[in-house]
Scaffold this motif. Sequence first.
Motif, PDB file in Angstrom:
ATOM      1  N   SER A 175       0.827  -1.207   0.000  1.00  0.00           N
ATOM      2  CA  SER A 175       0.000   0.000   0.000  1.00  0.00           C
ATOM      3  C   SER A 175       0.862   1.258   0.000  1.00  0.00           C
ATOM      4  N   SER A 176       1.992   1.229   0.693  1.00  0.00           N
ATOM      5  CA  SER A 176       2.906   2.376   0.673  1.00  0.00           C
ATOM      6  C   SER A 176       3.486   2.573  -0.720  1.00  0.00           C
ATOM      7  N   ALA A 182       2.095   1.654  -3.574  1.00  0.00           N
ATOM      8  CA  ALA A 182       1.032   2.154  -4.445  1.00  0.00           C
ATOM      9  C   ALA A 182       0.743   3.629  -4.176  1.00  0.00           C
ATOM     10  N   SER A 183       0.764   4.011  -2.905  1.00  0.00           N
ATOM     11  CA  SER A 183       0.526   5.415  -2.546  1.00  0.00           C
ATOM     12  C   SER A 183       1.628   6.315  -3.092  1.00  0.00           C
ATOM     13  N   LEU A 184       2.857   5.897  -2.971  1.00  0.00           N
ATOM     14  CA  LEU A 184       3.971   6.676  -3.498  1.00  0.00           C
ATOM     15  C   LEU A 184       3.886   6.804  -5.013  1.00  0.00           C
ATOM     16  N   ALA A 189       1.163   6.677  -6.790  1.00  0.00           N
ATOM     17  CA  ALA A 189       0.022   7.534  -7.121  1.00  0.00           C
ATOM     18  C   ALA A 189       0.368   9.007  -6.908  1.00  0.00           C
ATOM     19  N   GLU A 190       1.136   9.311  -5.872  1.00  0.00           N
ATOM     20  CA  GLU A 190       1.483  10.702  -5.592  1.00  0.00           C
ATOM     21  C   GLU A 190       2.569  11.231  -6.514  1.00  0.00           C
TER      22      GLU A 190
END
Length: 108
Positions: free
Chosen positions: A45-46, A48-50, A52-53
């Motif tokens: 999840s980290s 994927a979040s990185l 996406a940002e």
Amino acid sequence: MFDINGGELLVLVLVAIVVIGPERMPEYAKQLRDLVVRGRDMFQSSKASLKAEVGDQVDWSQLDPRQYDPRRIVRDALNEPSSPAGAATARRVTQATPGEAPFDTEAT
């Protein structure tokens, strides 16, 4: 990570079986599995979040800290071909008159 080889891991597992006991071992194995699964999910999840940002706009090769290793910098500098100015200087130094020692006029 812990620098444990196969033999040491086997000894640790045997000690864990003796200390924990065979009746409580399945419970601890399940807890360990759950911990590993949660860690993997947090990592995914980290990641994927990185992504996406930041997106695909970042050149990750420029942010690689290994490029600042002094050994690599020296090795790359020594492997670079000499520049044309360096070649001209080398020619000027090696073309000395017979009987005189070659010297660099810019260095004196």
